[in-house]
Enzyme design. Sequence first.
Site, PDB file in Angstrom:
ATOM      1  CB  SER A  15       2.307  -0.729   5.466  1.00 45.26           C
ATOM      2  OG  SER A  15       3.106  -1.665   4.775  1.00 45.26           O
ATOM      3  CE  LYS A  52       1.109  -2.487   2.109  1.00 43.88           C
ATOM      4  NZ  LYS A  52       2.545  -2.258   2.160  1.00 43.88           N
TER       5      LYS A  52
END
Length: 99
Positions: A15, A52
Amino acid sequence: MISGKFFALRVCGHSMEPRIQEGDVVIVRRQNYVENGEIAIVLIDGEEATAKEVKESADGITLIGHNTAVYTPHFYSAQEVKNLPVQIIGRVVQSIRKF
């Protein structure tokens, strides 16, 4: 030089590519906050830790992966942040990659 307590994690998943790749080791400064736009290790529901980019607002927190083909931004409301919980446990300060 950055001071504080640090830990390391090996990244699993895609990701955050291309900046952080699967198998990289990230060095994390232990802290419970980050500035908007910084990359953090976030603990979700006490079980899943994820790296993230973080955007916080009064309404909640958005976790942004850089590889949008794999991970679309995910918003957690202020209520979800409290109830799940969604906790920032550190700020990524370095990524180490083996060649």
